[in-house]
Design an enzyme around this catalytic site. Structure first.
Site, PDB file in Angstrom:
ATOM      1  N   GLY A 122       0.847  -1.191   0.000  1.00  0.00           N
ATOM      2  CA  GLY A 122       0.000   0.000   0.000  1.00  0.00           C
ATOM      3  C   GLY A 122       0.880   1.237   0.000  1.00  0.00           C
ATOM      4  O   GLY A 122       1.869   1.299   0.750  1.00  0.00           O
ATOM      5  N   THR A 160       9.353  11.239 -11.545  1.00  0.00           N
ATOM      6  CA  THR A 160      10.245  10.080 -11.593  1.00  0.00           C
ATOM      7  C   THR A 160      10.192   9.481 -12.990  1.00  0.00           C
ATOM      8  O   THR A 160       9.133   9.389 -13.609  1.00  0.00           O
ATOM      9  CB  THR A 160       9.846   9.034 -10.548  1.00  0.00           C
ATOM     10  N   GLY A 186       8.802   3.661  -6.425  1.00  0.00           N
ATOM     11  CA  GLY A 186       8.433   5.077  -6.318  1.00  0.00           C
ATOM     12  C   GLY A 186       8.116   5.489  -4.898  1.00  0.00           C
ATOM     13  O   GLY A 186       8.428   6.609  -4.482  1.00  0.00           O
ATOM     14  N   ASP A 187       7.516   4.594  -4.127  1.00  0.00           N
ATOM     15  CA  ASP A 187       7.213   4.894  -2.722  1.00  0.00           C
ATOM     16  C   ASP A 187       8.503   5.075  -1.929  1.00  0.00           C
ATOM     17  O   ASP A 187       8.601   5.950  -1.061  1.00  0.00           O
ATOM     18  CB  ASP A 187       6.378   3.773  -2.102  1.00  0.00           C
TER      19      ASP A 187
END
Length: 327
Positions: free
Chosen positions: A48, A223, A256-257
């Site tokens: 998540g 990104t 990306g997180d």
């Protein structure tokens, strides 16, 4: 810096297809597409976007507050996040629904086909950011990540009303948001995060070109996968930061997180955006080399070695004091 991280809490079901998706698509039959892939591996992990970003911040020594909705099966997951340094007190736990599910298949070219089931995430709009803000003594930044759209809009409005800088990160939910909703999430954001594809989708949704988006946000961080990260400002400046390369890529889910976590940690340490992005890129590559979005080992010496190798000794020395004691 006290950071509120809002966004999805999910269980990830990650599969690997040994071929290429593009070879399976018959271009003149896309209007009647029916695809099935026999995969080689299934990994089930906790994930998540909200939880992933909070986990990364916690591992970097911060104590982020996770504001999201989870299901009746959250106890073990919540305990693990807490042990990683995440404040989970204000996670809403549903009495009836299960934690959201992310099902993703990755091919040999790192392309992905994914499906997301909201589950308990549907209750995220019941979380009151303003109430938590007052209870904990105030937030310095609120990241509004992909979540139930109503929750994203509510958190954005609450943060703006309280004067809390917002880091807007609509990511996967751009596909669900209409033009007005997208504009409301972007307008006035201190930071805006998107990947390259999401940048184009955001412009299509809002009807704004790049300049018009930049007139409405402080800094736009885009990104670009293996090409790195671009930092854009309304003043017309653009800074391109190369990615940290690797020959050991395993799964791009959560990369990306991790970049966002590294960047926000650098921001909390008052590092310049360039250094914060470099830290984020290094952490992103660590996650890329791992199966699962929260299964990586965070070793300060390893991060600094990557930063030194790609960005130089000066960058590593500037970041090094902040990594002491993290694990």
């Amino acid at each position: 810096m006290r950071i509120a991280v809002t966004g999805s809490i999910a269980t990830d079901h990650l599969m690997v297809f040994p071929g290429s998706f593009t070879e399976q698509v018959i271009t003149d039959k896309v209007d009647a597409m029916s695809l099935s892939f026999l995969v080689d591996r299934l990994d089930v992990h906790q994930g998540g976007v909200g939880a992933n970003i909070a986990f990364g911040l916690g591992r970097l020594g911060l104590r982020p507050f996770l504001l999201g909705a989870a299901g009746v099966d959250f106890a073990e997951y919540g305990s693990r996040l807490f042990q990683a340094g995440v404040e989970t007190t204000f996670v809403r736990v549903s009495e009836t629904l299960h934690t959201a599910r992310f099902v993703c298949t990755t091919d040999q070219d790192q392309n992905q086909i994914a499906t997301f089931y909201a589950g308990a995430m549907a209750e995220a709009s019941s979380i009151d950011l303003a109430e938590v803000h007052h209870e904990v003594g105030g937030f310095d930044l609120a990241l509004v990540g992909a979540d139930a759209p109503e929750a994203m809009l509510r958190h954005t409005a609450a943060a703006q009303a309280l004067g809390i800088p917002v880091a807007a990160d609509p990511s996967q939910q751009l596909a669900r948001l209409d033009a007005e909703q997208t504009r409301r999430l972007v307008e006035g954001a201190h930071l805006l995060f998107t990947n390259e594809y999401e940048s184009a989708l955001l412009r299509e949704r809002t009807g704004w070109d790049e300049g018009e988006v930049l007139e409405r946000v402080g800094t736009w961080i885009v990104t670009r996968a293996a090409e790195g990260v671009s930092i854009l400002t309304a003043k017309g400046t653009r800074q391109d930061i190369p990615a940290v390369p690797t020959d050991a890529a395993v799964d791009p889910t959560g990369v990306g997180d991790a970049l966002r976590a590294g960047f926000l940690a650098g921001l909390s340490w008052q590092l310049p955006y360039e250094r914060a992005t470099q830290l984020g890129c290094a952490l992103a590559t660590v996650v890329l080399e791992s199966a699962g979005t929260q299964e990586y080992k965070l070793l300060p010496a390893d991060l600094l070695s990557r930063i030194d190798r790609v960005y130089g000794r000066a960058a590593a020395r500037e970041i090094e004091p902040w990594l002491e004691g993290t694990a």
